[in-house]
Design an enzyme around this catalytic site. Structure first.
Site, PDB file in Angstrom:
ATOM      1  CG  ASN A 132      -1.828  -1.065   1.354  1.00  0.00           C
ATOM      2  OD1 ASN A 132      -2.126  -1.686   0.043  1.00  0.00           O
ATOM      3  ND2 ASN A 132      -2.688  -1.286   2.263  1.00  0.00           N
ATOM      4  CB  THR A 177     -17.548  40.927 -27.906  1.00  0.00           C
ATOM      5  OG1 THR A 177     -18.393  42.076 -28.700  1.00  0.00           O
ATOM      6  CG2 THR A 177     -16.408  41.349 -27.236  1.00  0.00           C
ATOM      7  CG  HIS A 178     -21.771  38.937 -28.198  1.00  0.00           C
ATOM      8  ND1 HIS A 178     -22.316  38.034 -27.409  1.00  0.00           N
ATOM      9  CD2 HIS A 178     -21.806  39.866 -27.759  1.00  0.00           C
ATOM     10  CE1 HIS A 178     -22.344  38.599 -26.103  1.00  0.00           C
ATOM     11  NE2 HIS A 178     -22.127  39.602 -26.335  1.00  0.00           N
ATOM     12  CB  SER A 299      -8.824  17.460 -49.738  1.00  0.00           C
ATOM     13  OG  SER A 299      -9.761  16.548 -50.134  1.00  0.00           O
ATOM     14  CG  ASN A 307      -8.599  20.677 -45.137  1.00  0.00           C
ATOM     15  OD1 ASN A 307      -9.049  21.267 -45.399  1.00  0.00           O
ATOM     16  ND2 ASN A 307      -8.602  19.291 -45.686  1.00  0.00           N
TER      17      ASN A 307
END
Length: 510
Positions: A132, A177-178, A299, A307
């Site tokens: 242990n 932002t957003h 690709s 990519n």
């Protein structure tokens, strides 16, 4: 007859390596990224049996030195044991690997030593100790390598972020932002801000690792031992800084697993968020960043594709620590506060893939940030088209005495005029009766995004004084944290040398 030609592949005859030069892409993937992304499908050469035996035997060496110094085991027997253990380590534990292990790896290893040296010598190895407290110790030794590697990679990522933050501090771009252009900042300002968050994660990881410097040896099965062992001596020989003050806590706790996973999960969230930003900015529609050929993939079907797939790997691997924390916490929550397999084995197993994946995500982000090139003109264009100087215009009206809410409304009208007429914001401002008096006091380019970004030097903005101060603070903090990490690593290395010398002395004195 088909339309497929039997002519030789041009890529195979003009000196270009097939599968590397795609026509669109002229280089292969960065080899460091390639190892992370593709080598997962190959045998990794890990040797869990040998690795575990090396950790167990390292603890045995320290334990035997201590038992000898305390007079609990005589030098003749401990010297013979240490000599045999070292020979076994040099042979990569080959004799033990072939033994049956019906009761686990440790007992097979100990059984081989007993068979080799006899019960009187081999049988003293486990004096004053249990599996242990041994397991609680070896897991701390085991985590040192991957934990230190993660710390090193986080430090390296921070250095690259700060280097690029300084290099691109004048490259104006919109903050979003957003998902919409908000105010002008610089690409360097964004990277410096990211570096600040990474530094907090580095500090969190360093703090989370404090428990791995506590030595559990001496706790026995759960109630200590009547044998007068010296945990402070084994702590010194194994590079720990403290000993466990309570035997129950020593074998019951693997809190460091949860703390490291938690800190790595916080870092992972940051990595995923940054990767999301960079993914958007590298799209053809945004066109703010361009990746070098060795950081993108092609690709298999579409020849035109470039990519930035490494960013997807970052997002995927950065969540591993969060999953690991959930799994480890769930495993631990089923066990009482004592030694338990659910804690020491089932919970701990989540740590290793989480550390590996998080380290790899950090490495990939470092490579991407180092190799990404900002499209400066496109960034400035988006800042202009997004009318990101509008807030600055409102603040200039406020400085001239206009209440902010009134200035907000007036500038909103000015923005609408600029959009409807297709004129620059500065021209629309000079045409608005409420804005014209203020506009008259400024030169023609006063609302250029780069001018506005430079003027925003308060509140940690992108203006030169604030940006330079942020870079200076970050470099100082990075130096402090890397020094802590380096000191910990040096202590572990010094302890290994100290243990080798102590073992050599016992063997020589037998």
């Amino acid at each position: 007859m088909t339309g497929i030609s039997d002519a030789p592949d041009p890529a195979a005859t003009d000196g270009r390596e097939a599968g590397v030069d795609t026509g669109r892409l002229r280089t292969g993937l960065d080899p460091r990224a390639h190892r992370i992304v593709y080598d997962q499908y190959r045998p990794d050469g890990d040797d869990p049996v040998g690795g575990e035996l090396r950790l167990i035997s390292e603890v045995d060496r320290a334990h035997l030195v201590m038992l000898t110094e305390r007079g609990i085991v005589d030098t003749a027997r401990s010297g013979a044991l240490l000599d045999t253990v070292d020979a076994l380590r040099a042979d990569d534990f080959a004799p033990v690997r072939d033994r049956p292990m019906p009761r686990g790896l440790y007992l097979a290893y100990e059984g081989w030593l007993v068979d080799r040296l006899g019960q009187r010598t081999g049988g003293v190895l486990h004096t004053g100790r249990s599996r242990n407290d041994l397991n609680a110790t070896t897991v701390r030794l085991k985590v040192r390598g991957p934990y230190a590697e993660l710390l090193d990679e986080v430090s390296a990522l921070t250095r690259v972020l700060l280097e690029k933050g300084e290099a691109h501090q004048d490259v104006t771009m919109p903050a979003y932002t957003h998902g919409q252009p908000a105010v002008p900042i610089s690409y360097g300002h964004y990277l410096t801000g990211t570096a600040g968050a990474v530094l907090r994660s580095l500090e969190g990881l360093l703090d989370a690792g404090r428990e791995i410097d506590v030595n559990p040896l001496g706790a026995g099965a759960v109630g200590g031992t009547s044998v007068p062992v010296d945990p402070a001596r084994t702590a010194e020989l194994l590079g720990f800084t403290a000993t466990a003050p309570n035997s129950v806590d020593a074998v019951a706790s693997r809190d460091f697993v949860l703390r490291i996973l938690s800190s790595a999960a916080v870092l992972g969230v940051l990595l995923a968020r940054v990767a999301r930003d960079l993914t958007w900015w590298t799209t053809e529609e945004f066109g703010l960043l361009r990746m070098a050929d060795d950081l993108v993939g092609s690709s298999s079907m579409m020849p035109q594709k470039r990519n930035p797939f490494l960013l997807e790997h970052i997002q995927g691997r950065s969540t591993s620590a969060l999953a690991g924390f959930t799994g480890a916490a769930a495993s631990m929550s089923t066990a009482g506060y004592t030694n338990a397999i659910a804690v020491g084995t089932e919970a701990v197993r989540h740590l290793w893939p989480a550390l590996a994946d998080t380290t790899q995500a950090v490495t990939l982000l470092r490579l991407v940030v180092a190799g990404a090139q900002p499209n400066q003109e496109r960034m400035r264009e988006r800042a202009r088209e997004g009318l990101t100087s509008a807030t600055y215009l409102a603040e200039r009206l406020v400085v001239d005495g206009t209440p902010f809410r009134t200035a907000h409304h007036v500038v909103g009208e000015t923005v609408l005029t600029a959009l409807d007429s297709g004129t620059p914001l500065s021209d629309a401002a000079r045409a608005h009766p409420a804005v014209a008096p203020t506009a008259a006091d400024y030169p023609a380019d006063w609302l250029a995004p780069e001018t506005v970004a430079g003027a925003c030097a308060h509140g940690g903005g992108p203006g030169s004084p604030a940006q330079k101060a942020a870079l200076t603070r970050a470099h100082t903090e990075l130096g402090r944290l890397t020094a802590q990490s380096g000191a910990r690593r040096a202590r572990w290395a010094d302890a290994a040398d100290r243990l080798d010398n102590a073992v050599a002395k016992v063997v020589a004195d037998r």
